[in-house]
Every structure is written in C-alpha cells, then in structure tokens.
Design an enzyme around this catalytic site. Structure first.
Site, PDB file in Angstrom:
ATOM      1  CB  CYS A  52       2.473  -6.646  -6.867  1.00  0.00           C
ATOM      2  SG  CYS A  52       1.081  -7.218  -7.852  1.00  0.00           S
TER       3      CYS A  52
ATOM      4  CD  GLU B 172      -5.014   0.126  -8.016  1.00  0.00           C
ATOM      5  OE1 GLU B 172      -4.347  -0.640  -8.750  1.00  0.00           O
ATOM      6  OE2 GLU B 172      -4.921   0.115  -6.784  1.00  0.00           O
TER       7      GLU B 172
ATOM      8  CB  SER C  55      -1.288   0.578  -9.804  1.00  0.00           C
ATOM      9  OG  SER C  55      -0.337  -0.330  -9.304  1.00  0.00           O
TER      10      SER C  55
ATOM     11  CB  CYS D  53      -2.108 -11.357  -3.831  1.00  0.00           C
ATOM     12  SG  CYS D  53      -1.919 -10.557  -5.430  1.00  0.00           S
TER      13      CYS D  53
ATOM     14  CB  CYS E  99      -4.719  -8.875  -3.006  1.00  0.00           C
ATOM     15  SG  CYS E  99      -6.432  -9.080  -2.495  1.00  0.00           S
ATOM     16  CG  ASP E 100      -3.255  -3.953  -4.016  1.00  0.00           C
ATOM     17  OD1 ASP E 100      -2.354  -4.745  -3.720  1.00  0.00           O
ATOM     18  OD2 ASP E 100      -3.229  -3.247  -5.027  1.00  0.00           O
ATOM     19  CE  LYS E 101      -8.139  -1.300  -3.572  1.00  0.00           C
ATOM     20  NZ  LYS E 101      -7.005  -1.873  -4.324  1.00  0.00           N
TER      21      LYS E 101
ATOM     22  CG  ASP F 248      -6.331  -3.979  -6.807  1.00  0.00           C
ATOM     23  OD1 ASP F 248      -7.174  -4.721  -6.264  1.00  0.00           O
ATOM     24  OD2 ASP F 248      -6.166  -2.799  -6.492  1.00  0.00           O
TER      25      ASP F 248
END
Length: 558
Positions: free
Chosen positions: A195, A445, A471, A50, A123-125, A82
C-alpha cells in the site's frame, strides 16, 4: 571466521552422506555444499499485490548470493493481507500471522543449519516477523522489502487503497454513486507492491532501514521499478559480507537503534502499528523498550515527511525526493539520531547517510528548520481507561481534544453497522472493545470503521478508542492498543453507553469520567467473555499472547 559455522553440521563428514545424497537429489552439487548455505525466506503468496512479485526478487537475491560465494536455499512462509481481510473475520489472522511467520523462519533456519539468511518481505506483518526471527536467531542476515505500489490515478489525482476505504463511507452517505465507487476500485491499486502511503508496510520498511537491518536505500525503491532487481541482487553481496565480518542482528539491534527507528516513525508520520511491532522486536532482541519511550522520542522529533494518510504524497514520491537517506540526514543534522549505530552493511548510520541526494525543489521531505510540525505524530495516552497506555497518531490537522458520550460496541462489525446505518452523530466517542490480542483474538485493524467515518463526513467530529488496532491509513482522533484490553479485565470493559469520555492529547490523557469506586464496582460485576474460538490456531494464540503494551508477542507459559 568459518563461513560454514553452522552448515558443516549438515553437510560435512562421513556421517552426513545421507544428507548430501538428499541435497543432490534436487540439484545441489559437492561444490555447492562446500560453500556457506544461505537461507532465503520468501513471503511470496498469490493472494495480494504486496507480496505477489517476490518470486522475481527472491530469484535475484539468490543470484547475488551465488555470485558472492554462497549457496542459497529458498523457503516460503505464509502471509495474510490486511487490506483484503479488513473488516472481516479473516482480519483476526493478520497479527497472528506475525508470530507464525517469525516462528517458521526461525524453525527452518534452525532445522536446516543455515549460516545466514535473507528475508524477502512485503505486506505489513511479514516485515516485523522477519526482524523478530533475525533477533531470535542472531544469524548474519537482513530484511529486503519488496517495495511500495505505484499510486493509482482517479479524476486526475493520485489515489491509494485508503481512498477506496473512505469511498465506501461516502457511498453509504450518498455522496458518490455506485459507479464512481467501482471506477475508483478499478484504478486505486495499479500493480504489485504494498500500500502506497506511509501506512504500516512502508512505515516498517522505513524502520528496517533506520534500525539497520535493511541496507539503506534498498527498501524504498518501488516494487516495479527496474532498479529493484539490482537491489535484490546486491542483497546477496551484503549478506555474504555480513557473514564474513560476523555482523549479527543483536549487534545492530541496540537501544540506540530502536530510538532511531522510533524517530523515523515520528518524522514520517508513520503507522501506530510500529509501536506494537517495535515493542515485539525489542522483546525478541532482549532490549528494554517501553511504550513510554515512544512518547519521549516523538516529543524531540519533528514531523518532516508530508506523506499520506495525513499528507499529500505517497512512499514512491519520498523515494524520488531522496528517500530514507535524506530523512535520516535531516534528523542527524538535528542531533535527533544516534549516528554511530551499526547497520547490516558494516557502516554506521551516519556513514550510510553521507551520500544522500536531495532532488531539487522536492516538497516531500521538509527542511529541518521548517518542519511540518515541531514534534512527531506518535502520542501515548494514559488514564483510568488505559492504565498501561494506548497509542494515537497526531500527524495532520487532527483536533487535540474531545469530550463526548461513549457509544459502546462489542465488535468491529457492530460499530461498522452503526456508522453505515447513520446512527453515529457529531460529538460521539466510539468505544470498540473485545478486539484486543486475546479478546479478538488477533487485534483486528479498524480501517473499515475509521475510513467509513471519514467518508460519512464524521472524521473531524467524532473520536474513537479501541483495544484493537488501526491501519496505517487511519487518521483522525483515534486511540488504539488500549491496554489492558477488555478480555484481560482492563477498565475499557467497564465503560457503558453514555459515559463521558475525555481525550486530551496535550495532557496525554484518555479517561472516562467515573470515580475509581464506580469503576471498581463495575469491574467486580464483569465476567470474561466466552472465547470466540475453542480450538485451533486462534485458541492457541489467545492462550499465549501478551498485552499490546508488551508488543502482543506469544510467550511460553511458565
């Protein structure tokens, strides 16, 4: 405006000679120091696809800043994957990292007196963390998302990491061989980028463009697309323009902008994590946003994007179809968005969408008059088991109700062992508790569990609720963020094996079929679980974190 409105405090005058001397030690010149100092917050880390390519993009951002008359100074934050930590103890670090990333960006910008900042995220955060930091600082700044990964190819079909998680369950059920699982694992993630479906990273990328903190059309360019370098370079120009025109994050982050962001999540079938993150960003920006607002916006927003995990396509396909601009243009035509909302470029959202180009015969973004569903995928449920609410995503063909006996688990690991051990049967309602922000700590998650359920063939016949998170790749009848969480004495702590639980999405209800008297009796007997961590970062986080219904932000004790 004085473009060096903050950095003069560290570079100008006789008393700052020691500072200038130290800057010169690492190559900055007098000419460099006469220009505005622009922080470049890079979330690069060598642990995941990511963020793996962000060094390259950050270098291009700095080139753009220099070309536009600023002096860039790059710094790093941490990041947690994640996908890699999913289903492990390490996943507790994921949501905690959001606070630490926001804190570090804020701290460096305050300490170094930067005049503006560009946050390069993956990435996500890292994405919501960057927005939280910008809201706190209120410095001219923007968020650049590193872009989505390309889809993998397996047996002639596009695949993503979601397919690997579900294949674990299929393998456990004997439906695919060990070799098939390994072959899929080898090809599902073909290079750098986050992702591929409309999971949390791409959902929050969409949010950043729609809320106005990212230039429209920049984030959705895939990670390894040659055009991404030019996009990164252009961010240097955008941030310098924002500095010159004094465009600040809190002018952008209005109530209307948040409603636009929620609509983009609903219309794209995005991740339930967007609820948590938008609540957190709103708290930092001083905007009164409540969990019930997501329901109101979702009800008036059609689902238009046919994206994984419930749909057919990946984020790169949406970019090729016309991207966020086209999605926003559709929603503007339906009078669903606030077109006058300001963006970091200085243009309104409506102006940014005027030049949307739709690829002929594309099937990713449905016409407004023929939506995939009439209302968006986000659903807020409430009831005696979740008095502050919980979040479900109904964007595919999920059933809308289920009544069944509770199967109670005190951790994700317990639930995963039951699923892979074939101890879950049709009609069960899995209850996973003590996985909330405080109780986890870190609100893990549950993709390993939900993916395994789908792989086992149980995704359409069981339901699941948790005070943890899901997720963006999760699908099925699943409710997360149950609030208050068990560790705070929420009624989810009172549920026992065999209690009948009822989901009713149409009525927005999640309840356990117990009387109020019985619930109160059980809660009088309840005792808080012993904290999993007594010292260190997790202990500090658990002591400071708020409820998921408030965005799970850390707050100073009063």
């Amino acid at each position: 405006m004085d473009l060096k409105h903050r950095s003069r405090g560290i570079t100008d005058g006789r008393d700052r000679a020691p500072s200038r001397s130290m800057f010169k030690a690492i190559g900055f010149t007098d000419e460099d120091l006469r220009k505005p100092l622009i922080g470049v917050a890079n979330t690069w880390i060598e642990t995941m696809p990511c963020n793996f390519h962000l060094r390259r993009l950050s270098a291009k951002v700095k080139e753009g800043i220099r070309a536009a008359g600023g002096t860039p100074m790059e710094f790093n934050t941490i990041a947690i994957s994640d996908g890699e930590t999913m289903g492990t103890e390490g996943m507790r670090a994921s949501l905690v990292s959001r606070e630490l990333i926001a804190d570090s960006i804020e701290l460096v910008c305050r300490g170094q007196l930067f005049d503006a900042v560009v946050c390069v995220v993956g990435c996500d955060k890292t994405i919501p963390a960057a927005a939280m930091a910008l809201a706190r600082l209120d410095l001219p700044g923007l968020v650049l998302y590193g872009g989505t990964i390309a889809a993998g190819s397996y047996k002639g079909k596009d695949v993503t990491i979601q397919d690997v998680f579900e294949a674990v369950g299929a393998n456990a059920a004997g439906k695919i061989s060990d070799q098939e699982l390994h072959d899929l694992e080898d090809v599902a993630c073909p290079g750098a980028g986050a992702c591929g479906g409309q999971y949390t990273a791409n959902t929050m990328s969409t949010v950043m463009e729609m809320i106005g903190l990212s230039p429209m059309g920049y984030n959705s360019v895939p990670a390894m697309d040659p055009k991404k370098d030019q996009v990164a370079f252009d961010c240097g120009k955008v941030v310098m323009n924002a500095l010159q025109k004094t465009i600040r994050p809190r002018e952008i982050l209005t109530r209307n902008a948040f409603e636009n962001a929620i609509a983009s999540v609903a219309a794209s079938g995005g991740s339930t994590n967007a609820v948590l993150h938008l609540l957190a960003i709103a708290r930092e920006a001083g905007i009164d946003l409540q969990i019930d607002d997501f329901q109101k916006v979702s009800e008036r927003t059609p689902l238009l994007a046919d994206l994984k995990p419930s749909g057919r396509f990946v984020a790169a396909d949406m970019h090729r179809a016309g991207g966020v601009r086209l999605l926003a243009q559709r929603l503007l035509q339906g009078k669903i968005l606030h077109g006058e909302a300001k963006t970091v470029t200085g243009f309104s959202l409506r102006e940014e969408c005027e030049n949307a180009v739709e690829t002929p015969d594309q099937e990713v973004i449905a016409p407004l008059e023929k939506p995939l569903k009439k209302t968006g995928g986000l659903v807020i449920l409430k009831g005696n088991i979740a008095p502050e609410g919980c979040v479900a995503k109904i964007s595919g063909h999920e059933r809308l109700e289920q009544r069944g006996p509770a199967r109670v688990f005190e951790s994700e690991e317990e639930a995963m062992a039951a699923v892979t051990g074939k101890k879950i049967k049709a009609g069960d309602v899995l209850v996973i508790r003590n996985e909330g922000p405080k109780g986890g700590p870190g609100m893990r998650e549950m993709l390993s569990v939900t993916g395994a359920l789908v792989g086992e063939g149980l995704g359409s016949v069981v339901a699941l609720l948790t005070d943890g998170r899901f997720s963006g790749a999760t699908h099925g009848l699943m409710a997360g963020h149950v609030s208050p969480e068990a560790a705070l004495g929420g009624p989810i702590a009172a549920v026992r094996d065999g209690d009948m639980i009822r989901f009713d999405v149409r009525e927005r209800v999640l309840e356990v079929e117990l009387s109020e008297e019985e619930l109160q009796k059980r809660m009088k007997e309840w005792r808080p679980p012993k904290p999993r961590y007594a010292t260190g970062v997790f202990a500090k986080y658990a002591a400071l974190v708020s409820s998921a219904s408030q965005g799970a932000i850390t707050i100073a004790p009063k």
